[in-house]
Design an enzyme around this catalytic site. Structure first.
Site, PDB file in Angstrom:
ATOM      1  N   ARG A  76      -0.506   9.136 -11.323  1.00 40.29           N
ATOM      2  CA  ARG A  76       0.569   9.000 -10.343  1.00 40.29           C
ATOM      3  C   ARG A  76       1.924   9.399 -10.938  1.00 40.29           C
ATOM      4  NH1 ARG A  76      -0.994   3.330  -7.186  1.00 40.29           N
ATOM      5  NH2 ARG A  76      -2.390   4.305  -5.645  1.00 40.29           N
TER       6      ARG A  76
ATOM      7  N   LYS B  19     -18.455  -3.266   2.279  1.00 46.53           N
ATOM      8  CA  LYS B  19     -18.589  -3.901   3.587  1.00 46.53           C
ATOM      9  C   LYS B  19     -18.251  -2.967   4.737  1.00 46.53           C
ATOM     10  CE  LYS B  19     -17.620  -8.614   1.987  1.00 46.53           C
ATOM     11  NZ  LYS B  19     -16.782  -9.819   2.196  1.00 46.53           N
TER      12      LYS B  19
ATOM     13  N   GLY C 275      -8.971   3.979  -4.146  1.00 44.68           N
ATOM     14  CA  GLY C 275      -8.927   3.523  -5.529  1.00 44.68           C
ATOM     15  C   GLY C 275     -10.248   3.633  -6.268  1.00 44.68           C
TER      16      GLY C 275
ATOM     17  N   GLY D 150      -5.268   2.364   0.311  1.00 43.78           N
ATOM     18  CA  GLY D 150      -5.200   1.875   1.679  1.00 43.78           C
ATOM     19  C   GLY D 150      -4.617   2.884   2.648  1.00 43.78           C
TER      20      GLY D 150
END
Length: 411
Positions: A39, A201, A358, A381
């Site tokens: 980053r 999930k 991630g 996200g």
């Protein structure tokens, strides 16, 4: 989705200005040192552009989750050296706060070409609350605001959407690159287009799966998420992680995919182990024969072959989430091998590959393939929400500027 108009660096007058740059320096640390500087390195083009224009550069970022209070171990101070190294040894100064007299004094001392990193934004609870007064205080430190933190732009935080209310705004080079690359997934991508979705999930990726069934020709599902779909098809999953209460939802997604002509590809065999441990005995079994005392911990070789064959004809592939417990060898095999196959087709110019999230970035870095995909998003996200079709607040602030908000500094 479909962002095409937003102000770039060239659209604002930054020459000799004090420029606030919202970055994402929430990077992995080990022993007080940066262990992955991706980053930071991808921030360099924006900084170099501003240096060329004799700007006074003020870097803003959060780090970790200090809960609105000062936590010494979450200070941004250790990142000064890493930023300096990425810039070839350029001196980077540090401010002990991001607002107030200390921040103002540090900014006032800057000369053209100087770089200042201010302390962790999240040491102030007002940052995550999107507090207007806090945003105004931040804005008062500069003349122009550059958002170069796509990975944070799914948050309505003061430094993401608040500063944009008070200063001319533009996208930094990394933000620009992210928007252009990710927009291209759904606008003008070469067909057929496929997606690889993994993770644990289904409930956390409902919107993602629903949106992808509308836009993808092929949808490969792996990881523990696939277990819920296999359970829905009537397979006994043993001790494997799966969400029994999501059966109706999984069925709905499969029906939606069928209606939209999206081929869902699920595992046909798995690596079954007693526990999430490299020492645990394991063996490959068909999905219909998982022992009651075992866990499906990775997809098997037959599944891997079928995944690749389904994706091989695709001209564009987007990937979010590993196929197995990639942190533990040998249960990283399917993720690594599918990534290698996609990387090979990418290198042969037969496929365009885009990955983000991630765990996905960690898995590709672990496999030594981070540079072998067409594009690797820095976002987690935000990448996920973009694929879900959501409008990101930070991106909306840029679009607002493009459609008539402030885009030019005065003077």
């Amino acid at each position: 989705m479909g962002v095409t108009k937003f102000p770039r660096l060239e659209d604002v007058n930054v020459s000799h200005k004090t420029v606030l740059v919202r970055t994402d320096l929430n990077v992995p640390m080990h022993g007080g040192k940066v262990s992955d500087d991706m980053r930071i390195r991808r921030l360099v083009p924006t900084i170099n552009y501003l240096l060329k224009h004799k700007c006074r550069i003020v870097l803003l970022s959060h780090f970790d989750r200090p809960g609105g209070k000062f936590v010494p171990s979450m200070s941004l101070a250790p990142l000064v050296d890493a930023i300096s190294d990425a810039l070839g040894g350029k001196l980077v100064k540090f401010g002990v706060d991001c607002i107030g007299p200390a921040a103002r004094d540090a900014v006032d001392k800057l000369k053209p070409g100087d770089i200042l990193l201010l302390e962790n934004l999240r040491f102030h609870p007002e940052e995550e609350k999107g507090d207007a007064h806090f945003a105004r205080e931040l804005a008062s430190l500069g003349d122009v605001f550059i958002n170069d933190a796509f990975s944070c732009s799914h948050r309505s935080h003061a430094s993401i959407t608040g500063i944009a209310q008070y200063l001319p705004i533009a996208a930094g080079r990394l933000m620009q690159e992210e928007l252009e690359q990710l927009t291209s997934i759904f606008a003008g991508a070469k067909k057929p287009i496929g997606a690889v979705v993994g993770g644990s999930k289904i409930s956390t990726k409902l919107a993602l799966l629903g949106n992808l069934t509308k836009t993808m020709d092929v949808l490969v599902i792996g990881g523990a998420m696939a277990n819920t779909f296999l359970y829905t098809q009537g397979h006994d999953m043993g001790q494997s992680l799966h969400e029994k209460n999501m059966k109706a939802t999984a069925l709905k997604i499969m029906k939606q995919a069928d209606k939209n002509g999206c081929q869902i590809v699920l595992p046909t065999d798995v690596v079954a182990a007693y526990a999430f441990s490299p020492q645990s005995p394991c063996r490959v079994v068909d999905v219909g024969h998982i022992p009651p005392d075992r866990i499906a911990i990775d997809v098997g070789p037959e599944s891997l072959h079928q995944f690749f064959e389904a994706l091989r004809p695709c001209k564009t592939v987007v990937w979010n989430g590993p196929l197995g417990a990639f942190e533990i060898s040998p249960f990283d095999a399917s993720t690594i091998n599918l990534a290698r196959a996609i990387a090979k087709l990418t290198g042969q110019k037969k496929m365009r590959s885009i990955a983000g999230g991630g765990d996905t970035v960690s898995a590709l870095t672990h496999a030594g393939l981070a540079e072998s995909f067409s594009y690797l998003s820095t976002a987690g996200g935000a990448f996920l929400e973009w694929l879900e079709g959501k409008t990101l607040p930070g991106v909306a602030a840029l679009q607002k500027a493009s459609s008539g908000g402030k885009t030019r500094a005065h003077g």
